[in-house]
Write a protein that holds these residues in place. Structure first.
Motif, mmCIF file in Angstrom:
data_model
loop_
_atom_site.group_PDB
_atom_site.id
_atom_site.type_symbol
_atom_site.label_atom_id
_atom_site.label_comp_id
_atom_site.label_asym_id
_atom_site.label_seq_id
_atom_site.Cartn_x
_atom_site.Cartn_y
_atom_site.Cartn_z
ATOM 1 N N GLY A 152 0.548 10.481 -11.583
ATOM 2 C CA GLY A 152 -0.713 10.458 -10.863
ATOM 3 C C GLY A 152 -1.568 9.210 -11.010
ATOM 4 N N PHE A 153 -2.864 9.445 -10.863
ATOM 5 C CA PHE A 153 -3.870 8.401 -10.766
ATOM 6 C C PHE A 153 -4.179 7.829 -12.136
ATOM 7 C CE2 PHE A 153 -8.204 6.957 -9.528
ATOM 8 C CZ PHE A 153 -7.856 6.298 -8.360
ATOM 9 N N ILE A 154 -4.211 6.525 -12.249
ATOM 10 C CA ILE A 154 -4.478 5.861 -13.527
ATOM 11 C C ILE A 154 -5.898 5.294 -13.513
ATOM 12 C CG2 ILE A 154 -3.870 3.915 -15.002
ATOM 13 C CD1 ILE A 154 -0.984 4.256 -14.031
ATOM 14 N N GLN A 155 -6.700 5.717 -14.486
ATOM 15 C CA GLN A 155 -8.040 5.159 -14.642
ATOM 16 C C GLN A 155 -7.928 3.804 -15.329
ATOM 17 O OE1 GLN A 155 -10.824 6.525 -13.531
ATOM 18 N NE2 GLN A 155 -10.033 8.517 -12.920
ATOM 19 N N LEU A 175 0.884 4.817 7.139
ATOM 20 C CA LEU A 175 2.107 4.288 6.530
ATOM 21 C C LEU A 175 3.262 5.287 6.506
ATOM 22 C CD1 LEU A 175 0.437 2.514 3.471
ATOM 23 C CD2 LEU A 175 1.190 1.472 5.613
ATOM 24 N N LEU A 176 3.069 6.482 7.047
ATOM 25 C CA LEU A 176 4.102 7.512 6.965
ATOM 26 C C LEU A 176 5.378 7.059 7.680
ATOM 27 C CD1 LEU A 176 4.565 10.402 5.942
ATOM 28 C CD2 LEU A 176 3.881 11.209 8.214
ATOM 29 N N MET A 178 0.821 -1.205 0.000
ATOM 30 C CA MET A 178 0.000 0.000 0.000
ATOM 31 C C MET A 178 0.860 1.262 0.000
ATOM 32 S SD MET A 178 -3.026 -1.087 -0.357
ATOM 33 C CE MET A 178 -3.986 0.398 -0.044
ATOM 34 N N ARG A 179 2.009 1.230 0.664
ATOM 35 C CA ARG A 179 2.904 2.386 0.639
ATOM 36 C C ARG A 179 3.412 2.625 -0.794
ATOM 37 N NH1 ARG A 179 6.320 0.833 4.298
ATOM 38 N NH2 ARG A 179 5.252 1.858 6.028
ATOM 39 N N ALA A 190 2.609 5.938 -3.059
ATOM 40 C CA ALA A 190 3.740 6.708 -3.584
ATOM 41 C C ALA A 190 3.601 6.920 -5.084
ATOM 42 C CB ALA A 190 5.047 6.002 -3.258
ATOM 43 N N HIS A 191 3.134 5.918 -5.805
ATOM 44 C CA HIS A 191 2.980 6.031 -7.254
ATOM 45 C C HIS A 191 1.827 6.960 -7.614
ATOM 46 C CE1 HIS A 191 5.690 2.903 -9.140
ATOM 47 N NE2 HIS A 191 5.915 2.771 -7.843
ATOM 48 N N ILE A 192 0.762 6.929 -6.841
ATOM 49 C CA ILE A 192 -0.360 7.825 -7.096
ATOM 50 C C ILE A 192 0.056 9.285 -6.922
ATOM 51 C CG2 ILE A 192 -2.574 8.606 -6.138
ATOM 52 C CD1 ILE A 192 -3.335 5.727 -5.738
#
Length: 205
Positions: free
Chosen positions: A122-125, A167-168, A110-111, A115-117
């Motif tokens: 950014g966000f991938i549809q 997750l920080l 999830m981290r 990080a990728h988002i």
């Protein structure tokens, strides 16, 4: 031997794609993103390396689709658990617990996803993200939102913020406290959903 029908071929493609998505969450969760190659994923899935590129333009897109599929399946599992219910407050509580639970149980995966988002790309549809969005929006509607489209986006932002806080690195916040904050905001009783063993201090205390 007669050729396979279009329906059979489509089912085989669907299963191949699902194996790739499952292999991705497993390997990235075990090794991390950089240490996982597309060849590793194909090998774990029992698929040809070229099949990965056929379905996904790159590893980043594959990872986001894989995590969104995992989140969709986890959310669906929590919403459909016994006892079945149509109570909107209970369903929203279960949705919050499903997402926070993934942050606790799969921190590396999830981290990496968050990080990728948050990168420039950014966000991938993708279809997996759209399935997740539909289920979360439907939960908001069942909760009684007069504007599910807007309130779904707000809930998504709040959940993303909570996941980042859990997750920080170096300064994580307890998931129980974040759960309490979210439950207070939406007027949810602590015992709804899947509450942790101990109730934290009330927000603001």
């Amino acid at each position: 031997m007669s050729p396979r029908s279009a329906a059979v071929n489509e089912e085989l493609r669907r299963r191949s794609c699902e194996r790739l998505l499952q292999a991705t969450v497993e390997l990235v969760g075990e090794r991390g993103y950089e240490a996982t190659t597309l060849a590793d994923i194909a090998d774990r899935a029992g698929a040809a390396r070229g099949l990965v590129s056929y379905y996904f333009p790159g590893k980043r897109q594959l990872l986001q689709s894989a995590v969104h599929r995992l989140m969709h399946r986890e959310l669906a599992s929590f919403l459909g658990r016994e006892p079945l219910t149509e109570d909107g407050h209970e369903l929203l509580a279960r949705a919050i617990d499903a997402v926070l639970g993934l942050a606790r149980e799969r921190p590396l995966l999830m981290r990496t996803h968050m990080a990728h988002i948050l990168t420039a790309e950014g966000f991938i549809q993708c279809p997996e993200q759209q399935r997740l969005a539909f289920l979360l929006r439907d939960t908001v509607a069942r909760y009684g939102s007069p504007d599910p489209d807007t309130d779904y986006r707000l809930l998504r932002a709040l959940l993303m913020g909570a996941v980042v806080a859990i997750l920080l690195p170096g300064a994580p916040m307890p998931a129980e406290r974040l759960r309490a904050e979210l439950f207070q905001r939406y007027g949810l009783a602590w015992e709804l959903g899947v509450p942790p063993a101990a109730e934290p201090a009330a927000p603001g205390v």
